[in-house]
Each structure stands twice: as structure tokens, then as C-alpha cells.
Design a protein around this motif. Structure first.
Motif, PDB file in Angstrom:
ATOM      1  N   LEU A  31      38.108   4.611  31.359  1.00 35.34           N
ATOM      2  CA  LEU A  31      36.643   4.580  31.418  1.00 35.34           C
ATOM      3  C   LEU A  31      36.035   4.317  30.046  1.00 35.34           C
ATOM      4  CD1 LEU A  31      36.018   7.711  33.679  1.00 35.34           C
ATOM      5  CD2 LEU A  31      36.041   5.309  34.380  1.00 35.34           C
ATOM      6  N   TYR A  32      35.048   3.483  30.024  1.00 35.70           N
ATOM      7  CA  TYR A  32      34.235   3.266  28.826  1.00 35.70           C
ATOM      8  C   TYR A  32      33.029   4.225  28.951  1.00 35.70           C
ATOM      9  CZ  TYR A  32      31.735   0.895  25.144  1.00 35.70           C
ATOM     10  OH  TYR A  32      31.077   0.631  23.975  1.00 35.70           O
ATOM     11  N   PRO A  33      32.537   4.795  27.833  1.00 38.45           N
ATOM     12  CA  PRO A  33      31.524   5.865  28.001  1.00 38.45           C
ATOM     13  C   PRO A  33      30.068   5.420  28.190  1.00 38.45           C
ATOM     14  CG  PRO A  33      32.173   5.697  25.710  1.00 38.45           C
ATOM     15  CD  PRO A  33      33.007   4.691  26.440  1.00 38.45           C
ATOM     16  N   GLY A  34      29.820   4.305  28.850  1.00 40.83           N
ATOM     17  CA  GLY A  34      28.427   3.889  29.121  1.00 40.83           C
ATOM     18  C   GLY A  34      27.875   4.576  30.361  1.00 40.83           C
ATOM     19  N   TYR A  35      26.575   4.534  30.493  1.00 41.49           N
ATOM     20  CA  TYR A  35      25.942   5.152  31.674  1.00 41.49           C
ATOM     21  C   TYR A  35      24.507   4.654  31.810  1.00 41.49           C
ATOM     22  CZ  TYR A  35      23.697   8.066  28.206  1.00 41.49           C
ATOM     23  OH  TYR A  35      22.956   8.475  27.127  1.00 41.49           O
ATOM     24  N   CYS A  36      23.941   4.886  32.987  1.00 44.15           N
ATOM     25  CA  CYS A  36      22.538   4.525  33.220  1.00 44.15           C
ATOM     26  C   CYS A  36      21.665   5.726  32.856  1.00 44.15           C
ATOM     27  CB  CYS A  36      22.331   4.153  34.686  1.00 44.15           C
ATOM     28  SG  CYS A  36      20.577   4.145  35.133  1.00 44.15           S
ATOM     29  N   VAL A  37      20.715   5.493  31.966  1.00 43.61           N
ATOM     30  CA  VAL A  37      19.863   6.601  31.512  1.00 43.61           C
ATOM     31  C   VAL A  37      18.985   7.139  32.657  1.00 43.61           C
ATOM     32  CG1 VAL A  37      19.802   6.081  29.046  1.00 43.61           C
ATOM     33  CG2 VAL A  37      18.250   4.885  30.564  1.00 43.61           C
ATOM     34  N   THR A  38      18.629   6.283  33.588  1.00 45.84           N
ATOM     35  CA  THR A  38      17.782   6.728  34.713  1.00 45.84           C
ATOM     36  C   THR A  38      18.601   7.595  35.684  1.00 45.84           C
ATOM     37  OG1 THR A  38      16.392   4.779  34.511  1.00 45.84           O
ATOM     38  CG2 THR A  38      16.327   5.919  36.631  1.00 45.84           C
ATOM     39  N   HIS A  39      19.750   7.098  36.111  1.00 45.94           N
ATOM     40  CA  HIS A  39      20.570   7.870  37.055  1.00 45.94           C
ATOM     41  C   HIS A  39      21.120   9.156  36.423  1.00 45.94           C
ATOM     42  CE1 HIS A  39      20.266   4.143  39.341  1.00 45.94           C
ATOM     43  NE2 HIS A  39      20.556   4.874  40.404  1.00 45.94           N
ATOM     44  N   ALA A  40      21.289   9.161  35.087  1.00 45.02           N
ATOM     45  CA  ALA A  40      21.804  10.354  34.416  1.00 45.02           C
ATOM     46  C   ALA A  40      20.814  11.520  34.506  1.00 45.02           C
ATOM     47  CB  ALA A  40      22.102  10.037  32.953  1.00 45.02           C
ATOM     48  N   ARG A  41      19.547  11.212  34.798  1.00 52.45           N
ATOM     49  CA  ARG A  41      18.535  12.284  34.891  1.00 52.45           C
ATOM     50  C   ARG A  41      18.702  13.117  36.155  1.00 52.45           C
ATOM     51  NH1 ARG A  41      14.245   8.140  33.992  1.00 52.45           N
ATOM     52  NH2 ARG A  41      14.471   7.620  31.815  1.00 52.45           N
TER      53      ARG A  41
END
Ligand code: 13P
Ligand code: SF4
Length: 281
Positions: free
Chosen positions: A145-155
Motif C-alpha cells: 500500500l502507498y499511504p495516499g488517501y481521500c481527504v473527504t472520505h477520511a472525514r
């Protein structure tokens, strides 16, 4: 063409509304001179990569995807050196340069299928760690896994989902795979945005808790007048998707501004990764 997260009035005047896989596929089928994307930058770039003979415009030029900016081509080249046996499966939420360095693309609608289809047992999955983790629960392959993410879904947190379930115990919980593993664990279904629309249309259930960007509620209400929808959290707003307004779209169409240009060497390599996905998915 508009993404499912666009403002209601933008979705209503679009010729086509869909998820990122549908927008990419549709872009290969259009017989028009100009394609305007009401979406974020990488989605317009996909259309430009797949349609070199058309002019592709992004309705609002500053609409980007923060997740797509979490990895660049240099960083990916470094990761590839660390995992030489791994195939790079690249979520479409990336730049053309990153796609050009990847073996194959995927979207939230086909990520498991793509990972299963590549011959390698080891997969470097970029950049969404949540989608990658979800895929890892569905395959025997080793997923790096690369550590990226969606800032909206992370909420969206498990606490939000539990509170919403308590308020609406008879509602089905439908979430996007960009959500965290703790949220996914509480869901009845984990789907791309257009898969959600299909699932809800076919479901006998009458109430749904939606764990993705709130823009999709407009389409869901329109297509299912007898059903009720609740957003799991009011924080589920992607500010970039909301940058496109009817006024900005009109100006873009009148002036033909915001033309998306991808250098030809990068376009050809990125297209290979997108084509491979479209062939199998
Ligand atoms: P979909 O492909 O499911 O529409 O998702 C795109 C996206 O950016 C989700 O945040
Ligand atoms: Fe990017 Fe997340 Fe917005 Fe989708 S919702 S476009 S992944 S920031």
C-alpha cells in the motif's frame, strides 16, 4: 460530462453523468469535437489521454483531486525500485505522468478485478491506501500500500456510521471504498458511485445511509422517488467537485478555455495503462 459528485444543477444539464470508469469509457465513444468535463482534473486528463483527436476542456481549471497530488512520477519510480517484482496498479485518481509509470489503471468499480487479472502475485497499489486495503481483503495477492488517501472520505468515522445506524436502524449502509477500513467494516455494501446508484435501484430496501460525497444524493433521489437517503456525515463534501458552477461552465463553453493538454510521450504511456484496464473491466 459530469461526475456523480457535481452540483445538482450541473448534473441536470450534463449529457452524461457517471463514475470515473463510466466517464473514461464514455470518452472513448463520443463522436463530438469538444468534450467538457464537469469534474476534477484527472478525469478530464483521462478523456484527453483516450481522445487525442478531440478538444477536452475542464469546466473549472482549479478543480483538482488532493489524493492525485499525493504521489508524483519521481516518487513512484523510487517505490518501483524497492519492489521490482510488483505490478503497479494505479487508481485513476492520479496524474498522467503517474499513469505513464504504471502497468495498469483501476477505478473503485473494478479494482479487485484488475488486481486479480494481472499475472503478478505482488501488487504495488497506488495511491489510495483505503481502496488498496479493501482490495487486499478480497484477494490472496500481496498488496503493497502507498499511504495516499481521500481527504473527504477520511472525514467519515465509525462513530458517524454507528450514530447514523442508531438513528435509522432499518437503513442499508452503502459506502465508497475510499472510506477507512473501520467504516467499510460497518457497511452493507462497498461500491463505486455508479455501482451505488445501480445497487439502490435494484434493492428492495427503502432507506439508505450514504457514505460518500453528498453530491450523489441528487441523482439517487431523482432515480428513486420512493426511497429515502441520509448522508452519514454532513462533512462529506469534496470542495473541488463543488468548484464547478453553471456560470463557470458557460464561460468555459463560450471561450473554450481550460484545454487539457497531455504531452504525447506521456499520453501514449498513460493510455496503455488505461486501455489495459478498459479491456479487462
Ligand atoms: P467513483 O469512480 O466511484 O465515481 O469515484 C471517484 C472519486 O473520486 C471518489 O472520490
Ligand atoms: Fe479526490 Fe476525494 Fe474529491 Fe474524489 S472525493 S475527487 S478522491 S478529493
Amino acid at each position: 460530462m459530469a461526475h456523480n459528485y457535481q452540483r445538482p444543477e450541473v448534473q441536470d444539464i450534463a449529457d452524461f453523468v457517471g463514475d470515473s470508469l463510466e466517464l473514461a469509457r464514455k470518452a472513448t465513444q463520443l463522436e463530438v469535437k469538444v468534450i467538457v468535463l464537469c469534474a476534477v482534473h484527472f478525469m478530464a486528463e483521462n478523456a484527453a489521454i483516450l481522445n487525442p483527436s478531440r478538444t477536452v476542456l475542464l469546466a473549472e481549471s482549479s478543480a483538482g483531486c488532493p489524493m492525485a497530488d499525493m504521489i508524483d512520477a519521481d516518487e513512484l519510480r523510487e517505490w518501483k525500485k524497492k519492489y521490482p517484482k510488483a505490478a503497479v496498479v494505479c487508481y485513476v485518481n492520479t496524474t498522467a505522468e503517474v499513469k505513464a509509470e504504471s502497468d495498469i489503471c483501476c477505478t473503485s468499480a473494478n479494482a479487485v478485478k484488475v488486481v486479480e487479472d494481472v499475472p503478478n502475485d505482488e501488487i504495488l497499489f497506488i495511491p489510495d491506501r483505503n481502496l488498496g486495503h479493501f482490495v487486499a481483503t478480497k484477494t490472496k495477492k500481496k498488496i503493497i500500500l502507498y499511504p495516499g488517501y481521500c481527504v473527504t472520505h477520511a472525514r467519515l468515522t465509525a462513530k458517524h456510521v454507528l450514530a447514523a445506524k442508531e438513528a435509522h436502524p432499518d437503513a442499508k449502509v452503502v459506502v465508497h471504498p475510499e472510506c477507512t477500513a473501520e467504516v467499510i467494516a460497518l457497511a452493507d455494501a462497498v461500491l463505486s458511485t455508479s455501482q451505488m446508484a445501480r445497487y439502490i435501484k435494484e434493492s428492495p430496501a427503502k432507506k439508505f445511509l450514504i457514505g460518500t460525497e453528498e453530491g450523489i444524493i441528487h441523482r439517487l433521489k431523482k432515480e428513486n422517488p420512493g426511497k429515502t437517503f441520509y448522508v452519514v456525515s454532513r462533512a462529506m463534501v469534496c470542495p473541488n467537485m463543488k468548484k464547478t458552477t453553471l456560470e463557470k461552465l458557460a464561460t468555459t463553453m463560450e471561450t473554450r478555455r481550460n484545454v487539457i493538454v497531455v504531452p504525447e510521450d506521456i499520453r501514449l504511456r498513460a493510455k496503455r495503462a488505461l486501455d489495459r484496464m478498459l479491456e479487462i473491466a
